[in-house]
Design a protein around this motif. Structure first.
Motif, PDB file in Angstrom:
ATOM      1  N   GLY A   1       0.936  -0.896   0.240  1.00 53.25           N
ATOM      2  CA  GLY A   1       0.112   0.208  -0.082  1.00 53.25           C
ATOM      3  C   GLY A   1       0.470   1.254   0.204  1.00 53.25           C
ATOM      4  O   GLY A   1       0.233   2.537  -0.317  1.00 53.25           O
ATOM      5  N   TYR A   2       2.173   1.257  -0.152  1.00 53.04           N
ATOM      6  CA  TYR A   2       2.969   2.632  -0.083  1.00 53.04           C
ATOM      7  C   TYR A   2       3.049   2.535  -1.738  1.00 53.04           C
ATOM      8  O   TYR A   2       4.791   1.710  -2.110  1.00 53.04           O
ATOM      9  N   THR A   3       2.202   3.375  -2.022  1.00 54.76           N
ATOM     10  CA  THR A   3       2.220   3.998  -3.645  1.00 54.76           C
ATOM     11  C   THR A   3       1.686   5.180  -3.369  1.00 54.76           C
ATOM     12  O   THR A   3       2.073   6.243  -2.688  1.00 54.76           O
ATOM     13  N   GLY A   4       2.434   5.455  -5.193  1.00 58.22           N
ATOM     14  CA  GLY A   4       2.482   7.128  -5.249  1.00 58.22           C
ATOM     15  C   GLY A   4       3.283   7.821  -4.428  1.00 58.22           C
ATOM     16  O   GLY A   4       4.635   7.986  -4.212  1.00 58.22           O
ATOM     17  N   THR A   5       3.050   9.139  -3.591  1.00 54.95           N
ATOM     18  CA  THR A   5       4.080   9.918  -2.528  1.00 54.95           C
ATOM     19  C   THR A   5       4.195   8.922  -1.481  1.00 54.95           C
ATOM     20  O   THR A   5       4.852   9.632  -0.504  1.00 54.95           O
ATOM     21  N   ARG A   6       3.468   7.983  -1.493  1.00 52.65           N
ATOM     22  CA  ARG A   6       3.392   7.120   0.324  1.00 52.65           C
ATOM     23  C   ARG A   6       5.115   6.017   0.517  1.00 52.65           C
ATOM     24  O   ARG A   6       4.723   5.539  -0.548  1.00 52.65           O
ATOM     25  N   TYR A   7       6.268   7.232   0.622  1.00 50.01           N
ATOM     26  CA  TYR A   7       7.544   6.426   0.430  1.00 50.01           C
ATOM     27  C   TYR A   7       7.796   5.705   1.907  1.00 50.01           C
ATOM     28  O   TYR A   7       7.215   5.505   2.749  1.00 50.01           O
ATOM     29  N   TYR A   8       7.550   4.415   2.005  1.00 45.59           N
ATOM     30  CA  TYR A   8       7.666   2.963   2.751  1.00 45.59           C
ATOM     31  C   TYR A   8       8.561   3.633   3.574  1.00 45.59           C
ATOM     32  O   TYR A   8       8.692   4.068   4.611  1.00 45.59           O
ATOM     33  N   SER A   9       9.629   4.720   3.144  1.00 43.94           N
ATOM     34  CA  SER A   9      10.930   4.487   3.398  1.00 43.94           C
ATOM     35  C   SER A   9      11.270   5.849   4.354  1.00 43.94           C
ATOM     36  O   SER A   9      12.042   6.072   5.610  1.00 43.94           O
ATOM     37  N   ARG A  10       9.746   6.932   4.471  1.00 48.18           N
ATOM     38  CA  ARG A  10      10.382   7.775   5.417  1.00 48.18           C
ATOM     39  C   ARG A  10       9.585   7.593   6.333  1.00 48.18           C
ATOM     40  O   ARG A  10       9.188   8.726   7.706  1.00 48.18           O
ATOM     41  N   TYR A  11       8.844   6.535   6.833  1.00 45.78           N
ATOM     42  CA  TYR A  11       8.110   6.648   7.540  1.00 45.78           C
ATOM     43  C   TYR A  11       8.071   5.268   9.367  1.00 45.78           C
ATOM     44  O   TYR A  11       8.809   4.513   9.126  1.00 45.78           O
ATOM     45  N   ARG A  12       8.296   5.657  10.140  1.00 42.85           N
ATOM     46  CA  ARG A  12       9.200   4.833  11.421  1.00 42.85           C
ATOM     47  C   ARG A  12       8.475   3.917  11.299  1.00 42.85           C
ATOM     48  O   ARG A  12       6.977   3.848  10.866  1.00 42.85           O
ATOM     49  N   LEU A  13       8.521   2.200  11.792  1.00 43.48           N
ATOM     50  CA  LEU A  13       7.978   1.160  12.047  1.00 43.48           C
ATOM     51  C   LEU A  13       8.109   0.555  13.487  1.00 43.48           C
ATOM     52  O   LEU A  13       9.109   0.946  14.445  1.00 43.48           O
ATOM     53  N   GLY A  14       7.483  -0.296  14.021  1.00 39.12           N
ATOM     54  CA  GLY A  14       7.561  -0.421  14.977  1.00 39.12           C
ATOM     55  C   GLY A  14       7.286  -1.821  15.115  1.00 39.12           C
ATOM     56  O   GLY A  14       6.464  -2.601  15.196  1.00 39.12           O
TER      57      GLY A  14
ATOM     58  N   GLY B   1      -4.088  -9.668  29.450  1.00 37.63           N
ATOM     59  CA  GLY B   1      -4.651  -9.199  30.328  1.00 37.63           C
ATOM     60  C   GLY B   1      -3.715  -8.170  31.215  1.00 37.63           C
ATOM     61  O   GLY B   1      -4.196  -7.400  31.453  1.00 37.63           O
ATOM     62  N   LYS B   2      -1.894  -8.164  29.804  1.00 32.73           N
ATOM     63  CA  LYS B   2      -2.199  -6.421  29.491  1.00 32.73           C
ATOM     64  C   LYS B   2      -1.528  -5.802  28.471  1.00 32.73           C
ATOM     65  O   LYS B   2      -2.499  -5.987  27.593  1.00 32.73           O
ATOM     66  N   GLU B   3      -1.252  -4.439  28.910  1.00 32.91           N
ATOM     67  CA  GLU B   3      -1.204  -3.925  27.818  1.00 32.91           C
ATOM     68  C   GLU B   3      -0.546  -3.856  26.853  1.00 32.91           C
ATOM     69  O   GLU B   3       0.660  -4.670  27.248  1.00 32.91           O
ATOM     70  N   ARG B   4      -0.655  -2.989  25.238  1.00 32.90           N
ATOM     71  CA  ARG B   4       0.129  -3.929  24.506  1.00 32.90           C
ATOM     72  C   ARG B   4       1.216  -2.745  24.793  1.00 32.90           C
ATOM     73  O   ARG B   4       0.972  -1.527  25.316  1.00 32.90           O
ATOM     74  N   GLU B   5       1.887  -2.498  24.428  1.00 28.84           N
ATOM     75  CA  GLU B   5       3.865  -2.658  24.722  1.00 28.84           C
ATOM     76  C   GLU B   5       4.550  -2.616  23.645  1.00 28.84           C
ATOM     77  O   GLU B   5       4.440  -3.332  22.898  1.00 28.84           O
ATOM     78  N   GLY B   6       5.518  -1.497  23.655  1.00 32.58           N
ATOM     79  CA  GLY B   6       6.571  -0.584  22.916  1.00 32.58           C
ATOM     80  C   GLY B   6       7.228  -1.904  22.882  1.00 32.58           C
ATOM     81  O   GLY B   6       7.780  -1.966  23.878  1.00 32.58           O
ATOM     82  N   VAL B   7       8.200  -2.857  22.282  1.00 31.88           N
ATOM     83  CA  VAL B   7       9.824  -3.703  21.500  1.00 31.88           C
ATOM     84  C   VAL B   7      10.945  -3.045  21.326  1.00 31.88           C
ATOM     85  O   VAL B   7      11.647  -2.728  21.631  1.00 31.88           O
ATOM     86  N   ALA B   8      10.453  -2.619  20.141  1.00 37.10           N
ATOM     87  CA  ALA B   8      11.501  -2.262  19.155  1.00 37.10           C
ATOM     88  C   ALA B   8      10.381  -0.839  18.239  1.00 37.10           C
ATOM     89  O   ALA B   8       9.768  -1.528  18.339  1.00 37.10           O
ATOM     90  N   GLY B   9      11.657   0.135  17.606  1.00 41.65           N
ATOM     91  CA  GLY B   9      11.341   1.045  16.682  1.00 41.65           C
ATOM     92  C   GLY B   9      12.166   1.385  15.676  1.00 41.65           C
ATOM     93  O   GLY B   9      13.148   0.637  16.606  1.00 41.65           O
ATOM     94  N   ILE B  10      12.212   1.446  15.010  1.00 40.45           N
ATOM     95  CA  ILE B  10      13.243   1.812  13.548  1.00 40.45           C
ATOM     96  C   ILE B  10      12.854   3.509  13.315  1.00 40.45           C
ATOM     97  O   ILE B  10      11.227   2.817  11.868  1.00 40.45           O
ATOM     98  N   SER B  11      13.062   4.104  13.189  1.00 42.08           N
ATOM     99  CA  SER B  11      12.699   5.093  12.465  1.00 42.08           C
ATOM    100  C   SER B  11      13.484   5.328  10.986  1.00 42.08           C
ATOM    101  O   SER B  11      14.150   4.538  10.361  1.00 42.08           O
ATOM    102  N   TYR B  12      13.365   7.112  10.482  1.00 38.33           N
ATOM    103  CA  TYR B  12      13.123   7.337   8.458  1.00 38.33           C
ATOM    104  C   TYR B  12      14.812   6.519   8.544  1.00 38.33           C
ATOM    105  O   TYR B  12      15.016   6.893   7.454  1.00 38.33           O
ATOM    106  N   ASP B  13      16.018   6.987   9.583  1.00 40.55           N
ATOM    107  CA  ASP B  13      16.698   7.244   9.262  1.00 40.55           C
ATOM    108  C   ASP B  13      17.849   6.492   9.664  1.00 40.55           C
ATOM    109  O   ASP B  13      18.896   6.042   9.351  1.00 40.55           O
TER     110      ASP B  13
END
Length: 131
Positions: A26-39, A46-58
């Protein structure tokens, strides 16, 4: 529309390794996958969702303290994929793991790894670690 699909979950004994993958479309047109942070996030029963790891555009990566030095996040912008290498797994790592993509371009690693800041989500893949 952006879609994320995880794979690679499973059952493993403590001390073992798993590699999770997330394929994005779905990353088409001017929506470039490389520009977005991912996680990667996880949620145990019974627990809340928690962040494990993230990687930014750079390419800068951030980790939860509980997984630092055991997990490694990486991205392949040419293939629109995200990975999480998990080593030295512990029973407390047992959870449903989700990949997620930010909806805002160029957010750097200084942003908190909070589920509220991520717009697109996969369906999850189960990781079970037995002692």
């Amino acid at each position: 529309q952006v879609q994320l699909v995880e794979s690679g979950g499973g059952s493993v004994q403590a001390g073992g390794s798993l590699r999770l993958s997330c394929a994005a479309s779905g990353y088409t047109g001017t929506r470039y996958y490389s520009r977005y942070r991912l996680g990667w996030f996880r949620q145990a029963p019974g627990k809340e969702r928690e962040g494990v790891a993230g990687i930014s555009y750079d390419g800068s990566a951030t980790y939860a303290r509980s997984v630092k030095d055991r997990f490694t996040i990486s991205r392949d912008n040419a293939k629109n994929t995200l990975s999480l290498q998990m080593n030295s797994l512990k029973p407390e790592d047992t959870a449903m793991y989700y990949c997620a993509a930010d909806g805002v371009e160029f957010r750097g690693g200084w942003y908190p790894l909070s589920p509220d800041l991520f717009h697109y989500w996969g369906q999850g893949t189960q990781v079970t670690v037995s002692s």
